[in-house]
Design a protein around this motif. Structure first.
Motif, short mmCIF file in Angstrom:
data_model
loop_
_atom_site.label_atom_id
_atom_site.label_comp_id
_atom_site.label_asym_id
_atom_site.label_seq_id
_atom_site.Cartn_x
_atom_site.Cartn_y
_atom_site.Cartn_z
N GLU A 174 -61.74 -106.58 -58.52
CA GLU A 174 -61.95 -106.89 -59.94
C GLU A 174 -61.16 -105.95 -60.85
O GLU A 174 -60.80 -106.33 -61.97
N ASP A 205 -54.87 -105.76 -60.75
CA ASP A 205 -54.07 -106.95 -61.02
C ASP A 205 -53.71 -107.57 -59.65
O ASP A 205 -53.10 -106.89 -58.82
N PRO A 206 -54.12 -108.81 -59.39
CA PRO A 206 -53.89 -109.39 -58.06
C PRO A 206 -52.43 -109.36 -57.63
O PRO A 206 -52.13 -109.24 -56.43
N ARG A 231 -70.33 -114.56 -59.21
CA ARG A 231 -69.32 -113.55 -58.83
C ARG A 231 -68.46 -114.04 -57.66
O ARG A 231 -67.30 -113.63 -57.52
N ALA A 262 -65.62 -116.09 -58.93
CA ALA A 262 -64.77 -115.23 -59.76
C ALA A 262 -63.86 -114.35 -58.90
O ALA A 262 -62.66 -114.23 -59.16
N VAL A 263 -64.42 -113.73 -57.86
CA VAL A 263 -63.61 -112.78 -57.06
C VAL A 263 -62.64 -113.52 -56.13
O VAL A 263 -61.46 -113.17 -56.05
N ARG A 273 -59.96 -114.91 -58.28
CA ARG A 273 -59.08 -113.88 -58.85
C ARG A 273 -57.88 -113.57 -57.95
O ARG A 273 -56.78 -113.35 -58.42
N VAL A 274 -58.11 -113.57 -56.62
CA VAL A 274 -56.99 -113.26 -55.73
C VAL A 274 -56.15 -114.50 -55.41
O VAL A 274 -55.18 -114.42 -54.66
N THR A 334 -61.75 -122.25 -54.73
CA THR A 334 -63.21 -122.05 -54.80
C THR A 334 -63.94 -123.39 -54.97
O THR A 334 -65.16 -123.40 -55.14
#
Ligand code: GLY
Length: 369
Positions: free
Chosen positions: A203, A206-207, A299, A302-303, A306-307, A311
């Motif tokens: 989190e 920056d991916p 979450r 979201a996680v 994010r990468v 989902t």
């Protein structure tokens, strides 16, 4: 120029202890791991990865009689026929009980090479040099080996712990970005089931900065490997954990639906991508059954999102996936079992959930009604 960080040595205890080393340019460590009395080394490598196997071969030929065997790429390596070809080659070479197999490649190479070693003379030592993120954080550690059959993946295999694992982060430089991202699926999974610092790190980063040479990626790799080590040391053969912990089965978080999606997609979806969707699904199942709150459930998407992992999923009907999940080798009898969370880093088993809850969760990840 900055000094490279020293290698990290993660010890795996238990009946057959070994070390997992994480660092750069680790080939020179092989003779110390192999020890005295070894004459022949079979180097089993993914055919496409000759360039990554070369430094390993160079380090070995100085000391041993090396039999290099290029394997078919990916899952094509994991067949009884390929294992048999390897055994024939070992036989021709006069490979003895004190000789060693070294694998270089991703999870399929590790699984096949480990299986070849597990069966030859009822077990010779194997050292894994995983070259993918997925291989490093999952396949190479914990001794699961096997091949696929017409009836499904990994249905024939053996537990055979390695004598050592060398995770050379430099090999990740040539890994396609999508493969690296897919490997992060298993890493993030470890964050939810055992080590929330993994989630905090993802989190806060920056991916795009999660690359082969990033110190954060290295920390993520080491943390995920530690999670796996802790679990397999407690419950190597997946017979169950203690004090309500599911033991090794916890590593299957997200995998029940993931396996069904992989099959529905004819294995064209990457394992880590399917795992990401599967983890979001079990979070929805835990939300639907009142086990976790909205913040923890949200979450997940979201996680993983994010990468860069998927989902949501709408590629198959609930009925199709449900039918496949019921024959998953992890179900007991006809009862479906899911690893779910009771809270962050506290996994447990949800056995025999209602069809209504299963459908609610599927709708929540975008599944067709
Ligand atoms: N890949 C899950 C396990 O090693 O148990």
């Amino acid at each position: 120029m900055s000094t490279p960080a020293p290698d990290t040595v993660l010890h795996v205890g238990g009946a057959s202890p070994y070390d997992v080393v994480v660092g750069h340019d680790l080939a020179g460590r092989l003779p110390a791991i192999l020890g005295e009395g070894v004459q022949r080394v079979a180097l089993l490598y993914a055919g496409q990865l000759g360039h990554l196997a070369e430094p390993i071969a160079d380090a070995l030929v100085e000391h041993y009689d090396v039999l290099a065997l290029g394997l078919p790429d990916g899952e094509d390596a994991k067949s009884a026929a390929v294992a048999n070809d390897c055994w024939e080659a070992l036989g021709e070479k006069g490979f003895t009980r004190s000789d060693v197999v070294v694998t270089v490649g991703g999870g399929a190479t590790t699984d096949l090479g480990g299986f070849v070693a597990a069966c030859w003379l009822r077990g010779v030592r194997v050292v894994h040099v995983p070259t993918t993120l997925l291989g490093m954080v999952d396949a190479a550690v914990g001794g699961k080996t096997g091949v696929n059959t017409g009836a499904g993946k990994n249905l024939v295999g053996a537990f055979h712990e390695p004598a050592g694992v060398l995770c050379d982060l430099s090999t990740l430089r040539s890994l396609p970005r999508e493969e690296l991202v897919a490997g992060l699926g298993e890493v993030v999974k470890c964050g939810f089931i055992a080590d929330p610092v993994i989630l905090d790190l993802v989190e806060a980063t920056d991916p795009d900065e999660l690359t082969a040479d990033s110190p954060v990626l290295r920390e993520l790799v080491e943390r995920a490997i530690r999670v796996k080590i802790d679990v397999v040391v407690e419950d190597l053969k997946e017979t169950g954990g203690r004090d309500g912990h599911p033991g090794r089965e916890a590593l299957n978080y997200g995998h029940t639906l993931a396996h069904a999606i992989e099959r529905a997609e004819d294995y064209r979806i990457r394992h880590g991508e399917a795992v990401a969707i599967g983890c979001v699904y079990v979070a929805e199942l835990a939300r639907a059954t009142g086990r976790i709150d909205d913040a923890l459930a949200d979450r997940h998407a979201a996680v993983f999102g994010r990468v860069g992992l998927p989902t949501t999923y709408d590629g198959a009907s609930f009925e199709d996936l449900h039918a496949t999940m019921k024959v998953d080798k992890k179900s007991r009898g006809s009862q479906l079992r899911f690893v779910v969370l009771d809270e962050l880093a506290r996994p447990s088993i949800l056995a025999g959930p209602s069809e209504a809850d299963l459908r609610t969760a599927y709708a929540a990840i975008g599944g067709p009604a």
